[in-house]
Design a protein around this motif. Structure first.
Motif, PDB file in Angstrom:
ATOM      1  N   LEU A 150       0.841  -1.207   0.000  1.00 37.71           N
ATOM      2  CA  LEU A 150       0.000   0.000   0.000  1.00 37.71           C
ATOM      3  C   LEU A 150       0.877   1.259   0.000  1.00 37.71           C
ATOM      4  O   LEU A 150       0.646   2.202  -0.779  1.00 37.71           O
ATOM      5  N   ILE A 151       1.904   1.237   0.848  1.00 37.51           N
ATOM      6  CA  ILE A 151       2.804   2.402   0.907  1.00 37.51           C
ATOM      7  C   ILE A 151       3.490   2.592  -0.450  1.00 37.51           C
ATOM      8  O   ILE A 151       3.578   3.703  -0.981  1.00 37.51           O
ATOM      9  N   ILE A 152       3.951   1.480  -1.024  1.00 38.52           N
ATOM     10  CA  ILE A 152       4.642   1.574  -2.320  1.00 38.52           C
ATOM     11  C   ILE A 152       3.680   2.096  -3.400  1.00 38.52           C
ATOM     12  O   ILE A 152       4.041   2.967  -4.205  1.00 38.52           O
ATOM     13  N   ALA A 153       2.445   1.589  -3.407  1.00 37.84           N
ATOM     14  CA  ALA A 153       1.484   2.006  -4.445  1.00 37.84           C
ATOM     15  C   ALA A 153       1.211   3.509  -4.348  1.00 37.84           C
ATOM     16  O   ALA A 153       1.236   4.221  -5.355  1.00 37.84           O
ATOM     17  N   ILE A 154       0.977   3.968  -3.116  1.00 32.58           N
ATOM     18  CA  ILE A 154       0.684   5.400  -2.947  1.00 32.58           C
ATOM     19  C   ILE A 154       1.932   6.223  -3.286  1.00 32.58           C
ATOM     20  O   ILE A 154       1.858   7.217  -4.016  1.00 32.58           O
ATOM     21  N   ALA A 155       3.084   5.760  -2.774  1.00 30.92           N
ATOM     22  CA  ALA A 155       4.325   6.513  -3.037  1.00 30.92           C
ATOM     23  C   ALA A 155       4.615   6.600  -4.534  1.00 30.92           C
ATOM     24  O   ALA A 155       5.022   7.648  -5.038  1.00 30.92           O
ATOM     25  N   MET A 156       4.376   5.490  -5.262  1.00 29.49           N
ATOM     26  CA  MET A 156       4.649   5.520  -6.709  1.00 29.49           C
ATOM     27  C   MET A 156       3.810   6.603  -7.394  1.00 29.49           C
ATOM     28  O   MET A 156       4.286   7.324  -8.265  1.00 29.49           O
ATOM     29  N   GLN A 157       2.548   6.722  -6.978  1.00 32.11           N
ATOM     30  CA  GLN A 157       1.672   7.715  -7.608  1.00 32.11           C
ATOM     31  C   GLN A 157       2.006   9.141  -7.156  1.00 32.11           C
ATOM     32  O   GLN A 157       2.009  10.062  -7.955  1.00 32.11           O
ATOM     33  N   VAL A 158       2.292   9.286  -5.852  1.00 33.41           N
ATOM     34  CA  VAL A 158       2.628  10.629  -5.351  1.00 33.41           C
ATOM     35  C   VAL A 158       3.919  11.107  -6.030  1.00 33.41           C
ATOM     36  O   VAL A 158       3.998  12.217  -6.560  1.00 33.41           O
ATOM     37  N   PHE A 159       4.921  10.239  -6.041  1.00 32.02           N
ATOM     38  CA  PHE A 159       6.198  10.617  -6.659  1.00 32.02           C
ATOM     39  C   PHE A 159       6.030  10.852  -8.161  1.00 32.02           C
ATOM     40  O   PHE A 159       6.652  11.725  -8.737  1.00 32.02           O
ATOM     41  N   GLN A 160       5.174  10.020  -8.783  1.00 33.50           N
ATOM     42  CA  GLN A 160       4.950  10.212 -10.225  1.00 33.50           C
ATOM     43  C   GLN A 160       4.516  11.657 -10.480  1.00 33.50           C
ATOM     44  O   GLN A 160       4.984  12.312 -11.405  1.00 33.50           O
ATOM     45  N   GLN A 161       3.635  12.156  -9.617  1.00 35.20           N
ATOM     46  CA  GLN A 161       3.162  13.525  -9.814  1.00 35.20           C
ATOM     47  C   GLN A 161       4.213  14.557  -9.411  1.00 35.20           C
ATOM     48  O   GLN A 161       4.298  15.618 -10.003  1.00 35.20           O
TER      49      GLN A 161
ATOM     50  N   VAL B 159      10.849  14.682 -20.498  1.00 35.92           N
ATOM     51  CA  VAL B 159       9.622  13.926 -20.786  1.00 35.92           C
ATOM     52  C   VAL B 159       9.970  12.492 -21.186  1.00 35.92           C
ATOM     53  O   VAL B 159       9.318  11.525 -20.769  1.00 35.92           O
ATOM     54  N   MET B 160      11.034  12.365 -21.996  1.00 32.22           N
ATOM     55  CA  MET B 160      11.492  11.053 -22.464  1.00 32.22           C
ATOM     56  C   MET B 160      11.734  10.104 -21.277  1.00 32.22           C
ATOM     57  O   MET B 160      11.227   8.989 -21.226  1.00 32.22           O
ATOM     58  N   SER B 161      12.493  10.601 -20.306  1.00 37.87           N
ATOM     59  CA  SER B 161      12.835   9.715 -19.190  1.00 37.87           C
ATOM     60  C   SER B 161      11.605   9.404 -18.336  1.00 37.87           C
ATOM     61  O   SER B 161      11.456   8.282 -17.839  1.00 37.87           O
ATOM     62  N   PHE B 162      10.699  10.380 -18.185  1.00 34.65           N
ATOM     63  CA  PHE B 162       9.459  10.095 -17.453  1.00 34.65           C
ATOM     64  C   PHE B 162       8.675   8.990 -18.167  1.00 34.65           C
ATOM     65  O   PHE B 162       8.138   8.079 -17.542  1.00 34.65           O
ATOM     66  N   ALA B 163       8.634   9.103 -19.499  1.00 37.47           N
ATOM     67  CA  ALA B 163       7.766   8.209 -20.278  1.00 37.47           C
ATOM     68  C   ALA B 163       8.206   6.752 -20.240  1.00 37.47           C
ATOM     69  O   ALA B 163       7.402   5.861 -20.461  1.00 37.47           O
ATOM     70  N   TRP B 164       9.497   6.498 -19.993  1.00 38.88           N
ATOM     71  CA  TRP B 164       9.869   5.075 -19.905  1.00 38.88           C
ATOM     72  C   TRP B 164      10.021   4.622 -18.449  1.00 38.88           C
ATOM     73  O   TRP B 164      10.540   3.562 -18.175  1.00 38.88           O
ATOM     74  N   SER B 165       9.622   5.453 -17.508  1.00 38.85           N
ATOM     75  CA  SER B 165       9.817   5.047 -16.120  1.00 38.85           C
ATOM     76  C   SER B 165       8.589   5.350 -15.256  1.00 38.85           C
ATOM     77  O   SER B 165       7.664   4.559 -15.191  1.00 38.85           O
ATOM     78  N   TRP B 166       8.604   6.527 -14.635  1.00 38.58           N
ATOM     79  CA  TRP B 166       7.566   6.823 -13.644  1.00 38.58           C
ATOM     80  C   TRP B 166       6.175   6.864 -14.264  1.00 38.58           C
ATOM     81  O   TRP B 166       5.181   6.624 -13.576  1.00 38.58           O
ATOM     82  N   GLY B 167       6.087   7.172 -15.554  1.00 40.53           N
ATOM     83  CA  GLY B 167       4.774   7.193 -16.223  1.00 40.53           C
ATOM     84  C   GLY B 167       4.123   5.823 -16.171  1.00 40.53           C
ATOM     85  O   GLY B 167       3.167   5.591 -15.426  1.00 40.53           O
ATOM     86  N   PRO B 168       4.643   4.856 -16.970  1.00 38.55           N
ATOM     87  CA  PRO B 168       4.009   3.533 -16.967  1.00 38.55           C
ATOM     88  C   PRO B 168       4.148   2.783 -15.644  1.00 38.55           C
ATOM     89  O   PRO B 168       3.215   2.098 -15.209  1.00 38.55           O
ATOM     90  N   LEU B 169       5.306   2.926 -14.972  1.00 39.94           N
ATOM     91  CA  LEU B 169       5.513   2.123 -13.763  1.00 39.94           C
ATOM     92  C   LEU B 169       4.680   2.614 -12.582  1.00 39.94           C
ATOM     93  O   LEU B 169       4.390   1.860 -11.658  1.00 39.94           O
ATOM     94  N   GLY B 170       4.271   3.880 -12.640  1.00 38.69           N
ATOM     95  CA  GLY B 170       3.362   4.398 -11.619  1.00 38.69           C
ATOM     96  C   GLY B 170       2.039   3.635 -11.632  1.00 38.69           C
ATOM     97  O   GLY B 170       1.357   3.528 -10.615  1.00 38.69           O
ATOM     98  N   TRP B 171       1.682   3.092 -12.778  1.00 40.40           N
ATOM     99  CA  TRP B 171       0.463   2.278 -12.884  1.00 40.40           C
ATOM    100  C   TRP B 171       0.766   0.792 -12.761  1.00 40.40           C
ATOM    101  O   TRP B 171       0.015   0.033 -12.156  1.00 40.40           O
ATOM    102  N   LEU B 172       1.903   0.377 -13.362  1.00 39.65           N
ATOM    103  CA  LEU B 172       2.218  -1.058 -13.376  1.00 39.65           C
ATOM    104  C   LEU B 172       2.534  -1.611 -11.985  1.00 39.65           C
ATOM    105  O   LEU B 172       1.960  -2.620 -11.568  1.00 39.65           O
ATOM    106  N   ILE B 173       3.441  -0.934 -11.260  1.00 41.16           N
ATOM    107  CA  ILE B 173       3.886  -1.486  -9.976  1.00 41.16           C
ATOM    108  C   ILE B 173       2.718  -1.633  -8.978  1.00 41.16           C
ATOM    109  O   ILE B 173       2.542  -2.699  -8.396  1.00 41.16           O
ATOM    110  N   PRO B 174       1.858  -0.613  -8.804  1.00 36.21           N
ATOM    111  CA  PRO B 174       0.729  -0.834  -7.885  1.00 36.21           C
ATOM    112  C   PRO B 174      -0.189  -1.977  -8.327  1.00 36.21           C
ATOM    113  O   PRO B 174      -0.865  -2.591  -7.510  1.00 36.21           O
TER     114      PRO B 174
END
Ligand code: BGC
Length: 499
Positions: A276-287, A387-402
């Motif tokens: 739960l902490i990881i899922a929330i953190a991934m989304q908060v950090f993504q933003q 944008v490039m680096s976001f798009a191959w990392s925090w973008g998709p993984l913010g949804w995938l990891i949770p």
């Protein structure tokens, strides 16, 4: 590819299942279109003259403070009301998903999108505009809850990651199309903005037709005691006759999860905290990467940097294209190099880009005047590398990891939490960004850089690697092995239940 028990579930990628993935992913496209369209619209003179004449006046006075000309709470409310509506709607959407199923929830999303497009395109008053955004937002809440769930449930196990990232791919395509639309409609006077907002109805309508064509997901059918339909749906989407082994696993998983009567209660038990902490953190950090400062306000931001109105829309078309292209890198690399490498590499690239933008603006963009051409071009390149680096990392993984780290019984409740965290923080950034830009000026980029440092540390110390781990073995293989998170579990074979 072996399933969790080392068996192989046979499946074919049929035209029908491909159609199901793509049609459902139009929900992601709607989300992306909404993200991308508002920045361009709020940069259009005709739109500002009609709804925000004071801001338009301020914009006309070139001598006015560069960083503050768009700072207006109502203008920000136009952008951010959508996320507030989506946040509230996602809770209703999760109920709709469980009680009615994924397919009707996707259909409802498309109806809200169509209504939102109609109302905002024909708006004569501010309230119509805001109400239109709220309807869009309800659509996003319903779509973002149901679509990723649906995609995960209908994907064959060996393609689950790629199919999951299809959602993000369509988000980026939606943002790109919106940028393109804005670029063209900004030349159509005086109703270009109406076209921008109204054209959302096209993908919304495709999503609506799609929701008639797609299957209901087999787990959703079985969960609602429609076993026969569930099996028929599974045969249809797998393209083979014998789906017994996979069907049995779905039935077993549903039985197990049915025993948990209150998944939200279970979610707040100590042993559920790590994912739960990881899922929330991934989304908060993504933003807090600051991505939506770029996505919503790219045209406004580029105008702030001294670009003319259509040059700035063109620049954001370029960033949109970079966003789409780089998402393919993620689809290709995520199961090869792993999640942590992608996230850490991106932190370094984002940090360098943000700091450089910050320094250039700090030293070269005064409150009045503009950047010289070479520096402005460098800023566009830096925005692209960011944008490039976001798009191959925090973008998709913010949804995938949770979506891959919760055990089955808390997976949907936990994922709903990830969705709502995304909306809260998207809302906060959208609402605050223009004011922050006005008050912090170039320091805003240092603000996001500081967050990027924090998230890099988070990845190093707290984020376990989940590449190649079967999702049902996450607790044993990932959480209980991690130096920090293992403390959340008591020892023993039933430790997860007891903790
Ligand atoms: C994020 C959005 C963002 C988009 C950019 C998504 O994963 O949730 O907030 O605008 O990526 O591509």
């Amino acid at each position: 590819m072996p399933n969790h028990d080392g068996e192989i579930f046979k499946s074919k990628i049929t035209v029908y299942i491909l159609a199901c993935w793509i049609l459902a992913a139009f929900g992601g496209l709607m989300f992306g279109y909404d993200i991308g369209i508002s920045g361009g619209v709020t940069g259009m003179d005709d739109f500002l003259i009609k709804f925000f004449p004071k801001i338009h006046q301020r914009k006309l006075h070139a001598s006015e403070n560069n960083y503050c000309k768009y700072d207006d709470q109502m203008l920000q409310l136009f952008t951010s009301s959508l996320y507030l509506a989506a946040l509230v709607a996602s809770f209703f959407a999760s109920r709709a998903c469980s009680i009615l199923g994924r397919k009707p929830t996707i259909m409802m999303a498309s109806v809200f999108f169509i209504a939102g497009a109609a109302l905002s395109a024909s708006a004569e008053q501010k309230w119509m505009l805001i109400l239109g955004r709220i309807l869009f937002g309800i659509g996003v809440g319903f779509g973002n809850e149901a679509v990723p769930l649906f995609l995960t449930e209908v994907a064959p196990i060996q393609h689950r990651g790629a199919v999951n990232i299809l959602f993000q791919l369509f988000v980026t395509i939606g943002i790109f199309i919106a940028n393109l639309v804005n670029y063209v409609t900004s030349m159509v006077h005086p109703y270009g903005w109406r076209l921008s907002l109204g054209l959302a109805s096209v993908p919304a309508f495709i999503l609506f037709l799609g929701s008639l064509i797609i299957t209901e997901s087999p787990p959703s059918l079985v969960e609602r005691s429609k076993e026969t339909e569930g099996k028929a749906a599974l045969i249809k989407i797998r393209g083979v006759d014998n789906v017994d082994a996979e069907f049995e696993q779905i039935v077993a998983a549903c039985e197990q999860s049915r025993q948990v009567k209150q998944p939200f209660k279970k979610l707040f038990k100590k042993a559920s905290m790590p994912p739960l902490i990881i899922a929330i953190a991934m989304q908060v950090f993504q933003q807090f990467t600051g991505i939506n400062a770029i996505m919503f306000y790219a045209p406004v931001l580029f105008q702030t940097l001294g670009f003319k109105s259509d040059a700035s829309l063109l620049s954001s078309v370029i960033t949109g294209l970079v966003n789409v292209g780089s998402t393919f890198v993620s689809i290709y690399a995520v199961d090869k190099v792993g999640r942590r490498v992608l996230l850490l590499q991106a932190c370094v690239q984002m940090l360098i880009s943000q700091l450089s933008i910050g320094f250039i603006l700090h030293f070269h963009l005064k409150e009045t005047g503009s950047l010289d051409k070479v520096l402005a071009a460098i800023v566009v390149v830096l925005v692209c590398t960011y944008v490039m680096s976001f798009a191959w990392s925090w973008g998709p993984l913010g949804w995938l990891i949770p979506s891959e780290t919760f055990p089955l019984e808390t997976r949907t409740a936990g994922f709903a939490f990830a969705v709502s965290s995304n909306m809260v923080f998207t809302f906060l950034i959208a609402q605050a960004f223009l004011s922050m830009l006005c008050h912090m000026q170039a320091y805003i980029f240092f603000f996001f850089s500081a967050w990027i440092l924090v998230m890099a540390l988070f990845v190093v110390f707290l984020l376990p690697e989940t590449k190649g781990v079967p999702i049902d073995l996450m607790v044993e293989r990932v959480w209980k092995q991690h130096p920090v998170w293992k403390k959340f579990f008591k020892d023993g074979p039933n430790s997860y239940e007891m903790a």
